[in-house]
Design a protein around this motif. Structure first.
Motif, PDB file in Angstrom:
ATOM      1  N   LEU A  41       0.827  -1.210   0.000  1.00  0.00           N
ATOM      2  CA  LEU A  41       0.000   0.000   0.000  1.00  0.00           C
ATOM      3  C   LEU A  41       0.868   1.270   0.000  1.00  0.00           C
ATOM      4  CD1 LEU A  41      -3.114   0.776   0.328  1.00  0.00           C
ATOM      5  CD2 LEU A  41      -2.567   1.132   2.735  1.00  0.00           C
ATOM      6  N   GLY A  42       1.824   1.318   0.905  1.00  0.00           N
ATOM      7  CA  GLY A  42       2.693   2.503   1.008  1.00  0.00           C
ATOM      8  C   GLY A  42       3.546   2.695  -0.234  1.00  0.00           C
ATOM      9  N   GLN A  43       4.115   1.604  -0.728  1.00  0.00           N
ATOM     10  CA  GLN A  43       4.986   1.698  -1.914  1.00  0.00           C
ATOM     11  C   GLN A  43       4.170   2.033  -3.160  1.00  0.00           C
ATOM     12  OE1 GLN A  43       8.368   1.635  -1.987  1.00  0.00           O
ATOM     13  NE2 GLN A  43       8.399   1.386   0.238  1.00  0.00           N
ATOM     14  N   ASP A  44       2.966   1.497  -3.247  1.00  0.00           N
ATOM     15  CA  ASP A  44       2.163   1.755  -4.447  1.00  0.00           C
ATOM     16  C   ASP A  44       1.683   3.209  -4.480  1.00  0.00           C
ATOM     17  OD1 ASP A  44       1.571   0.419  -6.831  1.00  0.00           O
ATOM     18  OD2 ASP A  44      -0.543   0.368  -6.347  1.00  0.00           O
ATOM     19  N   TYR A  45       1.471   3.785  -3.300  1.00  0.00           N
ATOM     20  CA  TYR A  45       1.104   5.209  -3.256  1.00  0.00           C
ATOM     21  C   TYR A  45       2.230   6.040  -3.895  1.00  0.00           C
ATOM     22  CZ  TYR A  45       0.340   9.887  -1.357  1.00  0.00           C
ATOM     23  OH  TYR A  45       0.175  11.247  -1.231  1.00  0.00           O
ATOM     24  N   ILE A  46       3.464   5.716  -3.540  1.00  0.00           N
ATOM     25  CA  ILE A  46       4.617   6.437  -4.116  1.00  0.00           C
ATOM     26  C   ILE A  46       4.667   6.213  -5.626  1.00  0.00           C
ATOM     27  CG2 ILE A  46       7.166   6.462  -4.193  1.00  0.00           C
ATOM     28  CD1 ILE A  46       7.091   5.992  -1.169  1.00  0.00           C
ATOM     29  N   MET A 213       8.993  -7.232  -3.988  1.00  0.00           N
ATOM     30  CA  MET A 213       9.274  -6.253  -2.938  1.00  0.00           C
ATOM     31  C   MET A 213       8.123  -6.202  -1.922  1.00  0.00           C
ATOM     32  SD  MET A 213       9.117  -2.180  -3.510  1.00  0.00           S
ATOM     33  CE  MET A 213       7.395  -2.364  -3.939  1.00  0.00           C
ATOM     34  N   SER A 214       6.897  -6.242  -2.429  1.00  0.00           N
ATOM     35  CA  SER A 214       5.739  -6.163  -1.538  1.00  0.00           C
ATOM     36  C   SER A 214       5.681  -7.365  -0.596  1.00  0.00           C
ATOM     37  CB  SER A 214       4.437  -6.075  -2.354  1.00  0.00           C
ATOM     38  OG  SER A 214       4.474  -4.938  -3.181  1.00  0.00           O
ATOM     39  N   ARG A 215       6.190  -8.496  -1.064  1.00  0.00           N
ATOM     40  CA  ARG A 215       6.243  -9.695  -0.204  1.00  0.00           C
ATOM     41  C   ARG A 215       7.427  -9.660   0.746  1.00  0.00           C
ATOM     42  NH1 ARG A 215       3.843 -14.713  -1.284  1.00  0.00           N
ATOM     43  NH2 ARG A 215       5.800 -15.848  -1.193  1.00  0.00           N
ATOM     44  N   GLY A 216       8.257  -8.628   0.601  1.00  0.00           N
ATOM     45  CA  GLY A 216       9.428  -8.500   1.474  1.00  0.00           C
ATOM     46  C   GLY A 216      10.572  -9.382   1.031  1.00  0.00           C
ATOM     47  N   GLU A 217      10.582  -9.745  -0.259  1.00  0.00           N
ATOM     48  CA  GLU A 217      11.609 -10.676  -0.754  1.00  0.00           C
ATOM     49  C   GLU A 217      12.862  -9.985  -1.259  1.00  0.00           C
ATOM     50  OE1 GLU A 217       9.440 -12.974  -3.580  1.00  0.00           O
ATOM     51  OE2 GLU A 217       8.649 -14.306  -2.030  1.00  0.00           O
TER      52      GLU A 217
END
Ligand SMILES: Cc1ncc(CN)c(N)n1
Length: 218
Positions: A41-46, A213-217
């Motif tokens: 959510l945070g990264q997609d906002y950027i 990235m969203s999965r923290g990989e």
């Protein structure tokens, strides 16, 4: 079959990698953890904030280079939808306790946003830019539509997110973008068509990296 459909078939492994990613599977089967969702959510906002100037550059190109007047309306509609999208991110973030002003862009996101910025150059042809635009929107539409399929176990609190991109109207908008891109590709010289294909592949790679990235990989 248009050029875009041919490319989706030709590069089906990568296309499926971007639209059937484990992140999306985890939403679809309800196993996603909240921290991954919040990171996305945070990264997609950027990302969306960087996507707006990219779409503005496509609008400029449609005005200068397209001979089809209806193209502008479709792209302008996409631009207007991004205004709602940014408002939605703010609402969703505050609901989930994510502070958008504190988000540090992740490397994969920075790379994707730089790629978008490179496509805003006046040197990049309308055909290439509109192909990228279609691909970026289509990946989200296809991905989130999977989470709304009848047998999906998408958690109720994530349904609204999936509907934002997985809904039928967004699907129709993506088909309009695909038609615009196909028509433009038909008229373009071979060199521009090759460039558009490469840009299509780069979009898919960036989308896979974004999900990773969203999965923290990464
Ligand atoms: C990474 C990404 N790709 C596509 C979209 C759809 N606009 C998005 N919001 N974010």
């Amino acid at each position: 079959m248009g050029t875009i459909e041919t490319w989706v078939k030709k590069h089906s492994l990568l296309y499926t990698g971007a639209t059937n990613h484990p992140f999306i599977h985890s939403v679809r089967d309800g196993t996603i953890d909240l921290s991954s969702f919040k990171r996305w959510l945070g990264q997609d906002y950027i990302f969306v904030r960087a996507f707006v100037p990219f779409v503005a550059s496509v609008l400029l190109k449609v005005w200068k280079e397209s001979d089809e007047s209806s193209d502008m309306e479709v792209i302008l509609g996409g631009m207007a939808a991004l205004n709602d999208e940014l408002a939605w991110f703010k609402k969703e973030a505050s609901k989930r306790g994510v502070s958008l002003s504190d988000i540090v862009p992740h490397k994969a996101n920075i790379r994707y946003c730089s790629f978008l910025e490179s496509l805003t150059s006046t040197e990049v042809e309308y055909t290439v830019a509109v192909t990228a635009f279609w691909a970026i929107e289509a990946v989200y539409q296809d991905s989130f539509a999977h989470c709304l399929e009848e047998d999906s176990k998408t958690p109720a609190e994530l349904k609204e997110t999936c509907e934002r991109w997985g809904n039928e109207a967004f699907g129709q908008y993506c088909r309009s973008l695909r038609e615009i891109a196909n028509r433009s590709l038909e008229k373009a010289p071979d060199g521009v068509v090759s460039k558009a294909e490469i840009v299509f592949l780069r979009v898919l790679e960036h989308e896979v990296e974004f999900w990773n990235m969203s999965r923290g990989e990464t």
